[in-house]
Write a protein that holds these residues in place. Structure first.
Motif, PDB file in Angstrom:
ATOM      1  N   THR A 205       0.797  -1.210   0.167  1.00 29.11           N
ATOM      2  CA  THR A 205      -0.034  -0.081   0.002  1.00 29.11           C
ATOM      3  C   THR A 205       1.055   1.248  -0.011  1.00 29.11           C
ATOM      4  O   THR A 205       2.098   1.137  -0.148  1.00 29.11           O
ATOM      5  N   GLU A 215       4.831   1.511  -3.690  1.00 32.16           N
ATOM      6  CA  GLU A 215       4.416   1.492  -2.009  1.00 32.16           C
ATOM      7  C   GLU A 215       5.443   2.119  -1.203  1.00 32.16           C
ATOM      8  O   GLU A 215       6.592   2.139  -1.433  1.00 32.16           O
ATOM      9  N   PHE A 365      -0.060   3.673  -7.208  1.00 30.68           N
ATOM     10  CA  PHE A 365      -0.942   4.232  -5.872  1.00 30.68           C
ATOM     11  C   PHE A 365      -1.163   5.508  -6.047  1.00 30.68           C
ATOM     12  O   PHE A 365      -2.294   6.009  -5.689  1.00 30.68           O
TER      13      PHE A 365
END
Length: 391
Positions: A205, A215, A365
């Protein structure tokens, strides 16, 4: 006397230059190469490298017979190309982590080293710390019995602006985030100590760096043939950077930073307050009797590399060893992206094995929102907490 060319003179080159300067009777830095020549000039002046020449392209020195070693400190996306060029030109190579952008590129680097007969070594400086060196020796004594579980906390902290540097925070240029470029040290160390797992499951994440595609936090579990598990957290969001490796055996727990704990069971299986001090004392003796390393971190690995060149032996971290760490990292990314358990080894036909495969499939992301050409006042990169505390 090995004559060294430093390829890439950004932050990490400080650690390499300082290492070579510890061995003036065994090596000399004769070239500094950077696409920003002013950075190379700054390192030349800072370290008094009066004999070193400045170049803006590594290809300018490939055929220079006065250079023996290419020491590669560039961003990861050109590690393979420069290493292969150097090996094909008959130079030895010491390359910063991560070894390459793909397992396919690792194979090409290893093949170039084998074809040239030259030495290829990949930076894994945590193997050259007393904390990990001694921990491995205690493990090899088998005093804690069968390994059950390992906890690996690769905790780092980087401010938001860290990913503003032009090549950081992109899958194409950096190759990944904290799992690849920070946890690689701990991933190398745990596979060095416990061996290669058979399965990997992971999730990634980005919780704190909206200027990066990659990430900034990941969690993974490795499973071994024995049934043991390793639990790994990679992070650049942990204030305090409290890094550690904790290994649980059937008989006792040991860790870096160094500690030991041996429980005693009551008849009903619950632990009693009293500990197995006899075993703990044996573990302490085993730890303390391992001689301290003369040279540590990058300097220790550079000494090992120079020794390998002098004696014609293999360095502690050669090409295949460098590839093993990247294979575990590739498995983490594949598992996180596909949401599946990944079996090891990864097949050479797997898209994640091949060059460009991860870049094509990796999630963004966030999109990179800033691009700084260079940061001012660059210093040597901090290498994490002192793992020897408590020794």
């Amino acid at each position: 006397m090995q004559r060294i060319a430093i390829i890439g003179t950004g932050n990490i080159s400080h650690n390499h230059i300082q290492g070579y300067l510890e061995f003036p009777d065994r090596c000399q830095i004769v070239a500094l190469v950077d696409i920003y020549p002013e950075k190379a000039e700054e390192k030349k002046k800072h370290y008094g490298l009066t004999e070193a020449k400045i170049y803006s392209n590594h290809q300018d020195i490939l055929n220079d017979p006065s250079i023996d070693v290419f020491d590669i400190c560039t961003p990861p996306y050109v590690h393979a190309a420069i290493s292969i060029d150097a090996l094909n030109a008959g130079k030895h190579v010491l390359c910063e982590k991560p070894m390459a952008a793909s397992l396919q590129e690792c194979d090409a680097m290893i093949a170039a080293a084998e074809a040239s007969g030259k030495t290829l070594s990949i930076i894994a400086q945590n193997r050259f710390t007393d904390a990990f060196w001694r921990l491995k020796k205690v493990l090899e004594s088998d005093q804690i019995g069968k390994i059950c579980h390992a906890q690996v906390d690769s905790f780092w902290w980087r401010g938001h602006s860290y990913y503003d540097l032009w090549w950081r925070g992109t899958w194409e240029k950096e190759g990944g985030g904290c799992t690849l470029n920070h946890a690689v040290h701990h991933i190398d160390a745990i596979q060095w100590m416990l061996g290669f797992p058979t399965e990997v499951v992971a999730i990634t994440t980005n919780v704190s760096h909206n200027n990066a595609e990659v990430e900034d936090l990941s969690a993974a579990i490795f499973k071994y043939d024995s049934g043991a598990l390793t639990q790994l957290t990679a992070s650049v969001v942990h204030h305090g950077e409290d890094q550690k490796i904790v290994i649980q055996g059937e008989k006792a727990r040991i860790s870096a930073p160094w500690d030991k704990f041996a429980s005693i069971a009551a008849p009903n299986g619950f632990p009693i307050d009293e500990r197995d001090t006899s075993l703990e004392n044996q573990l302490e003796d085993s730890y303390q009797t391992v001689p301290r390393l003369t040279w540590t971190l990058h300097t220790g690995q550079i000494e090992n590399f120079l020794h390998a060149l002098q004696t014609g032996t293999a360095p502690l971290v050669d090409g295949p060893q460098g590839k093993r760490s990247l294979e575990l990292i590739t498995a983490i990314y594949k598992s996180a992206i596909t949401r599946r358990i990944v079996s090891l080894p990864i097949s050479a036909s797997d898209p994640y094995y091949q060059t460009g495969g991860l870049v094509k499939m990796a999630p963004h992301f966030f999109e990179k929102s800033a691009s700084v050409e260079n940061f001012a006042n660059e210093e040597a990169i901090p290498l994490g907490k002192d793992m020897d505390k408590g020794a």
